[in-house]
Design an enzyme around this catalytic site. Structure first.
Site, mmCIF file in Angstrom:
data_model
loop_
_atom_site.group_PDB
_atom_site.id
_atom_site.type_symbol
_atom_site.label_atom_id
_atom_site.label_comp_id
_atom_site.label_asym_id
_atom_site.label_seq_id
_atom_site.Cartn_x
_atom_site.Cartn_y
_atom_site.Cartn_z
ATOM 1 N N PHE A 12 55.842 -10.377 85.880
ATOM 2 C CA PHE A 12 54.585 -11.086 85.642
ATOM 3 C C PHE A 12 54.809 -12.402 84.896
ATOM 4 O O PHE A 12 54.058 -13.363 85.079
ATOM 5 C CB PHE A 12 53.619 -10.199 84.855
ATOM 6 C CG PHE A 12 52.239 -10.776 84.727
ATOM 7 C CD1 PHE A 12 51.433 -10.918 85.845
ATOM 8 C CD2 PHE A 12 51.745 -11.197 83.500
ATOM 9 C CE1 PHE A 12 50.156 -11.472 85.748
ATOM 10 C CE2 PHE A 12 50.479 -11.737 83.391
ATOM 11 C CZ PHE A 12 49.682 -11.872 84.506
ATOM 12 N N LEU A 70 53.090 -4.729 85.500
ATOM 13 C CA LEU A 70 53.275 -5.624 86.647
ATOM 14 C C LEU A 70 54.714 -6.132 86.673
ATOM 15 O O LEU A 70 55.255 -6.523 85.637
ATOM 16 C CB LEU A 70 52.309 -6.803 86.577
ATOM 17 C CG LEU A 70 50.937 -6.581 87.233
ATOM 18 C CD1 LEU A 70 50.109 -5.598 86.424
ATOM 19 C CD2 LEU A 70 50.190 -7.899 87.381
ATOM 20 N N GLY A 79 49.384 -7.505 77.588
ATOM 21 C CA GLY A 79 49.266 -8.619 78.528
ATOM 22 C C GLY A 79 49.161 -8.178 79.971
ATOM 23 O O GLY A 79 48.158 -8.423 80.639
ATOM 24 N N ASP A 80 50.203 -7.512 80.474
ATOM 25 C CA ASP A 80 50.182 -7.030 81.869
ATOM 26 C C ASP A 80 50.416 -5.530 81.917
ATOM 27 O O ASP A 80 50.960 -5.011 82.888
ATOM 28 C CB ASP A 80 51.234 -7.767 82.702
ATOM 29 C CG ASP A 80 52.657 -7.506 82.202
ATOM 30 O OD1 ASP A 80 52.817 -7.206 81.003
ATOM 31 O OD2 ASP A 80 53.608 -7.597 83.007
ATOM 32 N N GLU A 81 49.994 -4.832 80.875
ATOM 33 C CA GLU A 81 50.201 -3.389 80.772
ATOM 34 C C GLU A 81 48.863 -2.658 80.872
ATOM 35 O O GLU A 81 47.905 -2.973 80.165
ATOM 36 C CB GLU A 81 50.869 -3.035 79.439
ATOM 37 C CG GLU A 81 52.231 -3.685 79.249
ATOM 38 C CD GLU A 81 52.721 -3.596 77.825
ATOM 39 O OE1 GLU A 81 51.961 -3.116 76.956
ATOM 40 O OE2 GLU A 81 53.864 -4.010 77.554
#
Length: 266
Positions: A120, A117, A158-160
């Site tokens: 993020f 993202l 986390g945002d992967e």
């Protein structure tokens, strides 16, 4: 499995019974008609004629219904394989499933997409972590809606996110799928603009193991970020020749690559 396969399995196990191995245990699904298939534990014991020559003249058997136990084990396995926030595969399960798929050569072509993202941290800082969690869950829902059931979807950080496309044989087909993902994930969530960058690598062109393919998708993702984010990049020679900061580990390969270049010029 079919009835014929189950019968063959039972016959094969019966053949293994001998004086040295006098019993047989296996698990199988049995059709209970109205209740459908349920799991049973099957025990078989030979009946021996101990007359002039020891001969097996029949078998005794015992069936134990283990449907509840099997269902519970499947639930525990699913929980162990799932990311608790989004419900998709976690990092370990993703690696295990894709590695097995590649190792056993179950597909002829495929691709890994590494999704990150954009900005993020700013989303979390500006809107709070609860809002950020809702964004992550929405990403997982969108990915599920646009990918096939045979593809794999996982959250590895986390945002992967990681996706594995099965039987996507051409670069053009992969480009279309990545463009669809970028467009579908480009959203405005309660006033917050959300977009993603994606790096991809192809099997078998770019590698034949999970680690190699993910590393090259990581390199392509870094290139996508440098080119302005909110888009995708498929791994090519240019990605491999440039030093990059891994989004997987945070490790910077620049110093190592620079040292290699210096040594080559000496």
């Amino acid at each position: 499995t079919s009835r014929r396969q189950r019968q063959m399995c039972i016959r094969d196990r019966i053949k293994e019974i001998s004086e040295d191995k006098p019993d047989c245990r296996l698990e199988m699904q049995i059709d209970l008609e109205e209740k459908g298939y349920e799991w049973y534990e099957v025990y078989l014991y030979p009946i021996w004629d101990t007359g002039f020559e020891r001969v097996c003249i029949g078998y005794m058997g015992k069936l134990i219904n283990i449907q509840k136990q099997k269902k519970r084990n499947l639930q525990l396995q699913k929980a162990a394989d799932s990311d608790p926030l989004t419900g998709i595969l976690n990092r370990q399960a993703m690696q295990k499933k894709v590695s097995h798929l590649l190792r056993t050569r179950q597909i002829h072509a495929g691709a890994i997409g590494f999704i990150d993202l954009d900005n993020f941290k700013t989303v979390n800082d500006s809107y709070g972590h609860m809002f950020g969690d809702e964004v992550l869950k929405r990403v997982a829902v969108v990915l599920r809606s646009i990918l096939r059931e045979t593809d794999y979807i996982g959250r590895i950080g986390g945002d992967e996110f990681i996706v594995f496309f099965r039987e996507i044989s051409t670069r053009e087909a992969l480009e279309r799928k990545l463009e669809q993902m970028c467009e579908s994930l480009r959203q405005n969530v309660d006033g917050c603009h959300v977009s993603v960058s994606i790096g991809a690598s192809r099997y078998p062109e770019d590698g034949d193991t999970y680690d190699v393919l993910l590393h090259k998708a990581d390199q392509a993702l870094y290139m996508s970020k440098r080119m302005g984010k909110n888009g995708f990049q498929i791994y090519d020679e240019a990605c491999g020749n440039k030093p990059f900061r891994s989004l997987l580990s945070g490790m910077d390969e620049y110093d190592e690559r620079l040292e290699q270049m210096v040594q080559a010029l000496k």
